[in-house]
Scaffold this motif. Sequence first.
Motif, short mmCIF file in Angstrom:
data_model
loop_
_atom_site.label_atom_id
_atom_site.label_comp_id
_atom_site.label_asym_id
_atom_site.label_seq_id
_atom_site.Cartn_x
_atom_site.Cartn_y
_atom_site.Cartn_z
N VAL A 1 -43.45 -15.13 58.38
CA VAL A 1 -44.06 -16.22 57.61
C VAL A 1 -45.57 -16.09 57.67
CG1 VAL A 1 -44.39 -18.72 57.47
CG2 VAL A 1 -42.10 -17.78 57.90
N GLY A 2 -46.10 -15.84 58.86
CA GLY A 2 -47.55 -15.71 59.02
C GLY A 2 -48.13 -14.53 58.25
N GLU A 3 -47.32 -13.51 58.05
CA GLU A 3 -47.77 -12.32 57.33
C GLU A 3 -47.45 -12.38 55.83
OE1 GLU A 3 -45.87 -9.19 59.55
OE2 GLU A 3 -47.19 -9.49 61.28
N GLY A 4 -46.92 -13.51 55.36
CA GLY A 4 -46.64 -13.69 53.93
C GLY A 4 -45.51 -12.81 53.42
N ARG A 5 -44.51 -12.56 54.26
CA ARG A 5 -43.42 -11.66 53.85
C ARG A 5 -42.18 -12.38 53.34
NH1 ARG A 5 -41.71 -8.41 58.17
NH2 ARG A 5 -42.88 -9.51 59.76
N VAL A 6 -42.29 -13.69 53.05
CA VAL A 6 -41.19 -14.43 52.44
C VAL A 6 -41.57 -14.61 50.97
CG1 VAL A 6 -39.85 -16.55 52.43
CG2 VAL A 6 -40.66 -15.60 54.60
N LYS A 7 -40.76 -14.02 50.09
CA LYS A 7 -41.09 -13.99 48.67
C LYS A 7 -39.95 -14.58 47.85
CE LYS A 7 -43.89 -9.95 49.54
NZ LYS A 7 -45.11 -10.69 49.62
N ARG A 8 -40.30 -15.44 46.92
CA ARG A 8 -39.29 -16.05 46.06
C ARG A 8 -39.47 -15.53 44.64
NH1 ARG A 8 -38.51 -21.25 47.78
NH2 ARG A 8 -37.07 -20.21 49.17
N TYR A 9 -38.40 -14.97 44.12
CA TYR A 9 -38.35 -14.50 42.74
C TYR A 9 -37.50 -15.48 41.93
CZ TYR A 9 -40.20 -10.18 44.68
OH TYR A 9 -41.00 -9.27 45.31
N ARG A 10 -37.34 -15.24 40.65
CA ARG A 10 -36.54 -16.13 39.82
C ARG A 10 -35.09 -16.18 40.28
NH1 ARG A 10 -38.50 -14.15 33.88
NH2 ARG A 10 -40.61 -15.02 33.95
N ASP A 11 -34.59 -15.07 40.79
CA ASP A 11 -33.17 -14.99 41.13
C ASP A 11 -32.87 -15.02 42.62
OD1 ASP A 11 -34.44 -12.52 41.26
OD2 ASP A 11 -32.86 -11.40 40.25
N PHE A 12 -33.79 -14.59 43.47
CA PHE A 12 -33.52 -14.52 44.90
C PHE A 12 -34.76 -14.82 45.73
CE2 PHE A 12 -30.55 -11.27 43.18
CZ PHE A 12 -29.37 -11.86 43.55
N THR A 13 -34.52 -15.16 46.98
CA THR A 13 -35.58 -15.20 47.98
C THR A 13 -35.40 -13.96 48.82
OG1 THR A 13 -35.58 -17.61 47.99
CG2 THR A 13 -36.62 -16.50 49.87
N VAL A 14 -36.50 -13.28 49.09
CA VAL A 14 -36.47 -12.00 49.79
C VAL A 14 -37.42 -12.05 50.97
CG1 VAL A 14 -36.99 -9.53 49.53
CG2 VAL A 14 -35.92 -10.78 47.65
N VAL A 15 -36.99 -11.48 52.09
CA VAL A 15 -37.88 -11.32 53.23
C VAL A 15 -38.11 -9.83 53.40
CG1 VAL A 15 -38.18 -11.65 55.71
CG2 VAL A 15 -37.09 -13.43 54.35
N VAL A 16 -39.37 -9.46 53.46
CA VAL A 16 -39.74 -8.06 53.61
C VAL A 16 -39.70 -7.73 55.10
CG1 VAL A 16 -41.52 -6.34 53.21
CG2 VAL A 16 -41.18 -8.20 51.55
N GLY A 17 -38.79 -6.85 55.46
CA GLY A 17 -38.69 -6.39 56.83
C GLY A 17 -39.55 -5.15 57.01
N HIS A 18 -39.42 -4.49 58.15
CA HIS A 18 -40.22 -3.30 58.40
C HIS A 18 -39.63 -2.07 57.73
CE1 HIS A 18 -42.91 -5.47 60.97
NE2 HIS A 18 -41.86 -5.99 61.61
N ASP A 19 -38.31 -2.08 57.51
CA ASP A 19 -37.65 -0.92 56.92
C ASP A 19 -37.04 -1.18 55.55
OD1 ASP A 19 -38.16 0.67 59.21
OD2 ASP A 19 -36.43 -0.23 60.21
N ASP A 20 -36.86 -2.43 55.19
CA ASP A 20 -36.19 -2.77 53.94
C ASP A 20 -36.52 -4.21 53.56
OD1 ASP A 20 -34.58 -2.48 51.72
OD2 ASP A 20 -32.73 -2.12 52.83
N GLU A 21 -36.01 -4.64 52.42
CA GLU A 21 -36.14 -6.02 51.99
C GLU A 21 -34.75 -6.63 52.03
OE1 GLU A 21 -38.08 -6.11 48.17
OE2 GLU A 21 -40.01 -5.67 49.08
N TYR A 22 -34.68 -7.90 52.44
CA TYR A 22 -33.40 -8.56 52.62
C TYR A 22 -33.32 -9.80 51.74
CZ TYR A 22 -33.44 -5.36 56.47
OH TYR A 22 -33.53 -4.21 57.20
N VAL A 23 -32.23 -9.93 51.02
CA VAL A 23 -32.01 -11.06 50.12
C VAL A 23 -31.36 -12.19 50.91
CG1 VAL A 23 -30.76 -11.85 48.08
CG2 VAL A 23 -31.81 -9.57 48.10
N ILE A 24 -31.95 -13.37 50.79
CA ILE A 24 -31.40 -14.57 51.42
C ILE A 24 -31.01 -15.51 50.29
CG2 ILE A 24 -31.82 -16.57 52.87
CD1 ILE A 24 -33.63 -13.30 53.35
N GLU A 25 -29.73 -15.88 50.26
CA GLU A 25 -29.23 -16.76 49.22
C GLU A 25 -28.33 -17.80 49.87
OE1 GLU A 25 -27.50 -16.19 44.74
OE2 GLU A 25 -26.90 -14.72 46.24
#
Length: 115
Positions: free
Chosen positions: A40-64
């Motif tokens: 959260v502090g690094e701004g890695r929680v991103k919301r798109y029109r269809d999904f919320t995504v958290v950017v990890g160190h190796d990949d991006e993860y969809v949270i629904e």
Amino acid sequence: MEPVDDWRTAIAEAGELTGPIAAAVVDEHGDRGKRAIEAVGEGRVKRYRDFTVVVGHDDEYVIEDGECTCADATYNLDADDPSERCWHAIAVDVADAIGAVDHHDMWYSEVREFL
């Protein structure tokens, strides 16, 4: 300052992530809570029109709907215990509560193919 019993209620009331609330997140979730706060502090929680995504160190993860696509959520957590959450899902909860979600007016399903 007094310790926080329920970080979700406390963060909703405060509208910000205070030291005691952050400590309560880590107390409840351990390393997962710490990683969530860092994301959260690094701004890695991103919301798109269809999904919320958290950017990890190796990949991006969809949270629904509070569910995550990561291996931790799939293999390590008890699906019947709502208190067991991966750090990506915790990060979304925290970011939503304090207004720290990075909004993108585009479809993640279209953007993902370029990442």
